[in-house]
Design a protein around this motif. Structure first.
Motif, PDB file in Angstrom:
ATOM      1  N   GLN A   1       0.766  -1.244   0.050  1.00 32.36           N
ATOM      2  CA  GLN A   1       0.096  -0.193   0.078  1.00 32.36           C
ATOM      3  C   GLN A   1       0.704   1.339  -0.138  1.00 32.36           C
ATOM      4  O   GLN A   1       0.519   2.197  -0.510  1.00 32.36           O
ATOM      5  N   ARG A   2       1.948   1.257   0.905  1.00 31.81           N
ATOM      6  CA  ARG A   2       2.781   2.152   0.758  1.00 31.81           C
ATOM      7  C   ARG A   2       3.507   2.604  -0.524  1.00 31.81           C
ATOM      8  O   ARG A   2       3.477   3.881  -1.120  1.00 31.81           O
ATOM      9  N   LEU A   3       3.953   1.506  -1.256  1.00 32.68           N
ATOM     10  CA  LEU A   3       4.579   1.475  -2.418  1.00 32.68           C
ATOM     11  C   LEU A   3       3.600   2.066  -3.703  1.00 32.68           C
ATOM     12  O   LEU A   3       3.920   2.922  -4.167  1.00 32.68           O
TER      13      LEU A   3
ATOM     14  N   ARG B   1      14.822   5.428  -8.131  1.00 30.27           N
ATOM     15  CA  ARG B   1      15.018   4.369  -7.093  1.00 30.27           C
ATOM     16  C   ARG B   1      15.729   4.654  -5.785  1.00 30.27           C
ATOM     17  O   ARG B   1      15.119   4.171  -4.750  1.00 30.27           O
ATOM     18  N   LYS B   2      16.869   5.823  -5.862  1.00 32.68           N
ATOM     19  CA  LYS B   2      17.308   5.965  -4.909  1.00 32.68           C
ATOM     20  C   LYS B   2      16.179   6.710  -3.737  1.00 32.68           C
ATOM     21  O   LYS B   2      16.132   6.499  -2.606  1.00 32.68           O
ATOM     22  N   VAL B   3      15.459   7.639  -4.343  1.00 26.81           N
ATOM     23  CA  VAL B   3      14.444   8.258  -3.437  1.00 26.81           C
ATOM     24  C   VAL B   3      13.345   7.400  -3.025  1.00 26.81           C
ATOM     25  O   VAL B   3      13.173   7.298  -1.719  1.00 26.81           O
ATOM     26  N   MET B   4      12.994   6.398  -3.919  1.00 26.35           N
ATOM     27  CA  MET B   4      11.870   5.492  -3.579  1.00 26.35           C
ATOM     28  C   MET B   4      12.412   4.675  -2.338  1.00 26.35           C
ATOM     29  O   MET B   4      11.830   4.360  -1.550  1.00 26.35           O
ATOM     30  N   ALA B   5      13.805   4.013  -2.495  1.00 27.94           N
ATOM     31  CA  ALA B   5      14.364   3.084  -1.380  1.00 27.94           C
ATOM     32  C   ALA B   5      14.452   4.018  -0.404  1.00 27.94           C
ATOM     33  O   ALA B   5      14.089   3.534   0.786  1.00 27.94           O
ATOM     34  N   ARG B   6      14.702   5.219  -0.281  1.00 28.52           N
ATOM     35  CA  ARG B   6      15.068   6.053   0.987  1.00 28.52           C
ATOM     36  C   ARG B   6      13.533   6.323   1.665  1.00 28.52           C
ATOM     37  O   ARG B   6      13.415   6.146   3.001  1.00 28.52           O
ATOM     38  N   ASP B   7      12.522   6.637   0.836  1.00 29.04           N
ATOM     39  CA  ASP B   7      11.176   6.794   1.357  1.00 29.04           C
ATOM     40  C   ASP B   7      10.369   5.498   2.005  1.00 29.04           C
ATOM     41  O   ASP B   7       9.751   5.566   2.742  1.00 29.04           O
ATOM     42  N   LEU B   8      10.857   4.428   1.411  1.00 32.42           N
ATOM     43  CA  LEU B   8      10.028   3.251   1.529  1.00 32.42           C
ATOM     44  C   LEU B   8      10.675   2.235   2.325  1.00 32.42           C
ATOM     45  O   LEU B   8       9.952   1.141   2.721  1.00 32.42           O
TER      46      LEU B   8
END
Lengths: 201, 197
Positions: free
Chosen positions: B130-132, B178-185
């Motif tokens: 859901q977060r993704l 991807r970097k921001v996504m990995a950081r946020d999630l």
């Protein structure tokens, strides 16, 4: 070289994304039926709009052009011409949008078509004064003059108030419609910026 | 106007596929690309009811575009691009009701969202998904399309012709996204109040 924590995380997220359930894809026969239904809906909507437009215009024209010469008849005629102009604009815009909606073959061309369609809508909304509000202004002016002429007893405070209210309502309608359309145009502009990958200011 | 069944369109330079060829390609999509295509709506539409509508719009858009698919465009990635464009058109239609979308620059500049409250710092699969989904839905359209296609396994060289950017440009964009996504999630152990003092 061992993967970085970020790379590991990306892989986990990709797996998570790919393992989730997806909407079932219809069969070719089902999608063909859906496409036919969609086409039928579009045709029906167009036809209905046309019938409503004609059903509205014909009696309006008959009333406007069969009355005694005078300010009231002139107001009706100006209104009729304004509405006719607007409806012609709608028909033209709908035809133009339809051309833009035809499926493009190349993936990049699809994006261009999508953006061009939105830009077209944006331009129409930005120029609402020209093709929507403008054509009705002569009718609004004539109707305000008519109210001033008809007001009995003339020159009384109540008559002036009536005239003021009528004129304000006409002016507020013009300004309100224009501002709402400009707001919608701005929203579409933001969408286009995002679609084109331009940074918002 | 386009004419179906193997005729040439008005531009005179494009041969359209016959109905039989379209059916064969549709069946190929069903066999090999049904899952990725069926996931497109999840990244673009939050509300379940409108997501079902979007699914329909996507299937119809692909079917309508199939006759004019260029021969040099691989079927699956091409269909995914059509699906994304249908979703973007849908999003544009419902733009007024949407939340503010964030560009890559805004994502990078933003603070990462707080970690989901979980005793051992791990998220269950449903919450993580859901977060993704929510994160992807909040990204600007072009970046969202790139990210979703890359999550489906498409590389920069495959994505470049689909979005009209160079492979290098796509690679750089994807790396940053991807970097921001990995950081946020990334699941993080939530800090207790006053714990970092």
């Amino acid at each position: 070289m061992s993967p970085t924590p970020h790379e590991l995380e990306q892989e986990t997220l990709a797996n998570l994304w790919r393992e989730q359930p997806s909407s079932p894809m219809p069969s070719a026969e089902e999608v063909r039926e859906q496409a036919t239904r969609w086409q039928r809906r579009v045709t029906f909507r167009d036809l209905l709009e046309m019938v409503v437009a004609v059903g509205l215009l014909v009696p309006m024209g008959m009333v406007s052009f069969s009355g005694e010469p005078g300010l009231k008849t002139l107001t009706g005629q100006l209104g009729f011409v304004g509405v006719l102009f607007i409806l012609c604009g709608f028909v033209w815009a709908r035809g133009h949008s339809r051309l833009l909606l035809s499926p493009a073959s190349d993936p990049v061309a699809q994006r261009v078509v999508l953006i061009e369609g939105l830009r077209f809508q944006q331009r129409l909304l930005e120029r609402v004064w020209l093709w929507y509000v403008g054509p009705l202004v002569p009718c609004f002016v004539a109707s305000t003059v008519m109210v001033a002429e008809l007001e009995i007893p003339r020159g009384t405070p109540m008559a002036w108030l009536h005239l003021l209210l009528h004129g304000s309502a006409m002016l507020a309608t013009c300004i309100g419609v224009t501002l709402l359309n400009w707001r919608a145009a701005r929203k579409i502009g933001e969408q286009v910026d995002l679609l084109e990958g331009r940074k918002k200011t | 106007m386009r004419v179906l069944s193997g005729e040439v369109d008005v531009a005179g330079n494009e041969r359209l596929r016959s109905h039989e060829a379209c059916v064969a390609e549709w069946e190929q999509l069903q066999k090999q690309w049904a899952a990725p295509l069926g996931r497109v709506s999840r990244g673009h539409e939050r509300e379940a009811e409108r997501r079902r509508d979007l699914d329909q719009e996507i299937w119809v858009a692909i079917w309508r575009a199939l006759p004019s698919r260029p021969d040099n465009s691989p079927l699956g990635p091409w269909a995914l691009t059509v699906a994304h464009h249908a979703a973007l058109a849908h999003a544009a239609k419902h733009a007024r009701r949407r939340e503010k979308l964030r560009t890559l620059e805004e994502l990078e500049a933003a603070e990462p969202p707080p970690a989901a409250p979980d005793a051992d710092g791990r998220l269950d699969r449903l919450s993580a998904l859901q977060r993704l989904e929510a994160w992807i839905q909040g990204v600007a359209p072009l970046d969202r399309q790139l990210l979703m296609l890359s999550l489906e396994g498409l590389g920069p060289s495959e994505l470049a012709p689909l979005v009209g950017l160079s492979a290098n440009h796509v690679a750089v964009k994807l790396s940053r996204l991807r970097k921001v996504m990995a950081r946020d999630l990334a699941p993080r152990t939530p800090t207790t109040p006053g714990g970092d003092r």
